[in-house]
Every structure is written in structure tokens, then in C-alpha cells.
Design an enzyme around this catalytic site. Sequence first.
Site, mmCIF file in Angstrom:
data_model
loop_
_atom_site.group_PDB
_atom_site.id
_atom_site.type_symbol
_atom_site.label_atom_id
_atom_site.label_comp_id
_atom_site.label_asym_id
_atom_site.label_seq_id
_atom_site.Cartn_x
_atom_site.Cartn_y
_atom_site.Cartn_z
ATOM 1 N N PHE A 1 45.823 59.877 41.315
ATOM 2 C CA PHE A 1 44.455 60.337 41.076
ATOM 3 C C PHE A 1 43.617 59.343 40.270
ATOM 4 O O PHE A 1 42.390 59.453 40.246
ATOM 5 C CB PHE A 1 44.530 61.677 40.338
ATOM 6 C CG PHE A 1 43.339 62.570 40.560
ATOM 7 C CD1 PHE A 1 42.984 62.977 41.826
ATOM 8 C CD2 PHE A 1 42.581 63.019 39.490
ATOM 9 C CE1 PHE A 1 41.893 63.814 42.042
ATOM 10 C CE2 PHE A 1 41.493 63.856 39.676
ATOM 11 C CZ PHE A 1 41.152 64.260 40.962
ATOM 12 N N TYR A 2 44.247 58.388 39.599
ATOM 13 C CA TYR A 2 43.508 57.463 38.739
ATOM 14 C C TYR A 2 42.562 56.592 39.560
ATOM 15 O O TYR A 2 42.973 55.940 40.516
ATOM 16 C CB TYR A 2 44.454 56.573 37.939
ATOM 17 C CG TYR A 2 45.234 57.298 36.856
ATOM 18 C CD1 TYR A 2 44.903 58.578 36.453
ATOM 19 C CD2 TYR A 2 46.318 56.677 36.234
ATOM 20 C CE1 TYR A 2 45.620 59.233 35.467
ATOM 21 C CE2 TYR A 2 47.046 57.326 35.241
ATOM 22 C CZ TYR A 2 46.695 58.605 34.866
ATOM 23 O OH TYR A 2 47.410 59.254 33.891
ATOM 24 N N THR A 3 41.315 56.587 39.135
ATOM 25 C CA THR A 3 40.232 55.857 39.813
ATOM 26 C C THR A 3 40.303 56.038 41.328
ATOM 27 O O THR A 3 40.145 55.095 42.109
ATOM 28 C CB THR A 3 40.214 54.359 39.436
ATOM 29 O OG1 THR A 3 41.485 53.769 39.748
ATOM 30 C CG2 THR A 3 39.920 54.166 37.964
ATOM 31 N N ASN A 4 40.551 57.289 41.721
ATOM 32 C CA ASN A 4 40.569 57.664 43.141
ATOM 33 C C ASN A 4 41.533 56.816 43.977
ATOM 34 O O ASN A 4 41.238 56.472 45.122
ATOM 35 C CB ASN A 4 39.155 57.567 43.727
ATOM 36 C CG ASN A 4 38.206 58.562 43.106
ATOM 37 O OD1 ASN A 4 38.565 59.712 42.862
ATOM 38 N ND2 ASN A 4 36.986 58.128 42.807
ATOM 39 N N GLY A 5 42.677 56.481 43.403
ATOM 40 C CA GLY A 5 43.674 55.702 44.121
ATOM 41 C C GLY A 5 43.543 54.203 43.926
ATOM 42 O O GLY A 5 44.453 53.444 44.297
#
Length: 361
Positions: A60-64
Site C-alpha cells: 500500500f505504500y505510495t500506491n505500490g
Amino acid sequence: MTLDQYVTLGRSGLRVSPFALGAMTFGEDFGAVGTSVENSERILSAYLDRGGNFIDTANFYTNGHSEKILGDFFARTPGRRQHVVLASKFFGNMFPGDPNGGGAGRSSVLHQLHDTLRRLQTDYLDVYWLHNWDRNTPIEETMRTLDDLVRAGTVRYIGFSNTPAWVTAQAQTMAMLRGWTPLIALQVEYSLLARTVESEVAPFAQDQGIALVPWSPLKNGFLSGKYRRDSAAVDSARAAFVGGGPSESDFDVIEAVAGIADELETSSAAVALAWLRARPGTVVPIIGARRMEHLESNVEALGVELTSEQLKLLDEVSAPVLSYPAEVNGEVRASLQFAGTTVDGETSTVFPALLAGDARY
């Protein structure tokens, strides 16, 4: 102590650096708290060059994008991936509108792992974390799925993050009784400004030989030295992102940390991290960095050793209000006794008075 003075992560054979490098800010999707690809790679290289080997991210971090940055970096440096402990997390739904796009059910875990491995350009993860408790999925389904992944070789070790102690204890007991892969570490919020983990989760982890891997060990930067009472934060953009600055009680802790930092001629961040590393059991904080100076300041903590007096001061000024029954257990442990002597070897007058029928009790 340096980043190549490795510690064993919980009850396992996995050796990791005393600080993990968090990649939550890798990528600019987080705006003010994110950092560019180029800067992310500079920070990553500096951490690895200093002997660091434990890198933490999440789908989920920075949308992948965080995972992709790491994957591209290791793809350009053949042979380096196998010498790194690479960890990621599942739970976050990357496909809004799809009820099975996230969570901890078997189908969603398998799909999330497939996408994570693709972005990281690797065929296995060293540690796979449940990012949050999925109250809609039976914990036995999640644990059996994770055990299958370990047996298949796509995951080496497992851990939980942000999960209630009772759920974690249930999962660990189930794994032990059924011969499934046990948890070796718990990723939790833990710092001088966030100590409620000491109510249930930390004692459970210590009892079971499970490592704690604290996230936000500087409490959103509040313990970094950038915050002063009655003055604006140096990093106002980050302060706005996390919803404002420290409270008045937070500043009591911040000032105590700053005072010790002045005594030791080091940074507030180093003192706060040194305190965490001195906690009972195995504690491996996750350090985050958007700029190189952040990394330097955090790593400085490995050379800081706090005295017993300094530790006591920090313990007292940051003492948390623990939830029931943690506080009651502390009182009972001090007063319960057998044949007139407490289990700690101390003497109490309460229990004998109870047995004698003292009217005061």
C-alpha cells in the site's frame, strides 16, 4: 555498534541489522512526506553500504511505488537481493470497489503476494507481515495460508502488525499446536510518546521470544529535535500531514530527550532511538528517512548508550497510562504472597490481614 552488528529476529535464525530501513516514504505519492526515486535510491544505497540489511515496505505504500522502487534498484544490482532481508505487508486494498482486493482471506493474500513479488522483482519475501487485523476473516484461515506460503518457499518468515494482543496470542497458539509457521516478530507503534503497547502486546512478545519492530519510533518526527515548545516546527509540511504538532505533555518528554541529547552531544533522535533499543527483549526500530541527514541522525543512535539515571528519567517522564488489567496486574504482583512472602521475595501486610479477618479488609 554499527548496522552490521546483527541481531536475531525473534525465535528464528534470521539475522537483521539493529535498525530496519522503512520505505514508506519512497515515492512522491505521499506529497510532503514522500521523496523522489533518486533520493530514495541514495538513502537505500547509504543504508546498505553501512552494513544495513533489513528493508521494510508494504503493498500500500505510495500506491505500490515503494515496492517498485526497491524492485528496480535490486534488479540493477544482481546478487545483492539475496543478501538483504526484504519485508513487505498485505492487507491494503489496491483495487477500490473489489471486496476481495485486500484483507487477510486466502484468495486476497495470494493475489496480494503475487503483485508484491512482481513489483519487487523477486520470487520470495524474507518476512511477510499482516498489516492490520482483518476482523472479517477467521484467523485460522490467515495463518494456514501463510503457512502454505512458507512451505511453498515464496515467504520465509511471518509477522503481524497493528493486531490486538488477544488475536495475536490466538494465532501463535494455533500455529504452535497445529505445527504451522509461528510468528517471529510484531510490528507495532512504539516510542517515548507511544508506550501503550506495553499494556498487552509487549509483555506477550517478551514471553514468547517474539521481536518487536517499532514503526514511527520518533512519533511522526516529534522526537527528532525539530519541535520546540511555543515555536513552529522546522518541518511544517510534515506537521500538517500528521495533523498538527505535539501536545503540552508531549513537550515534557521532548524537552527531557533534548536535555539528555545536549549532555551526550548527540541528537534528540539518537537518544529516542537508544531508549527504544534498551527496552526488554529484542527491539529493532524502523527508521525512516526522506533526506540523507535523517538517516545519519538515526544511525548515530547506535553509538549512544544511556546511563541508568538517564533511562529512569525518560521512563518516568513518558510513563503511559496502561489499559486494564495491566495496571491492576502490577499492583497484585506486588502484594500477592504465599506463607507471608511475596513471589518477588518481598513482605506484605495485606494478605496476612485478609487471612486473619482484619475488618479493614
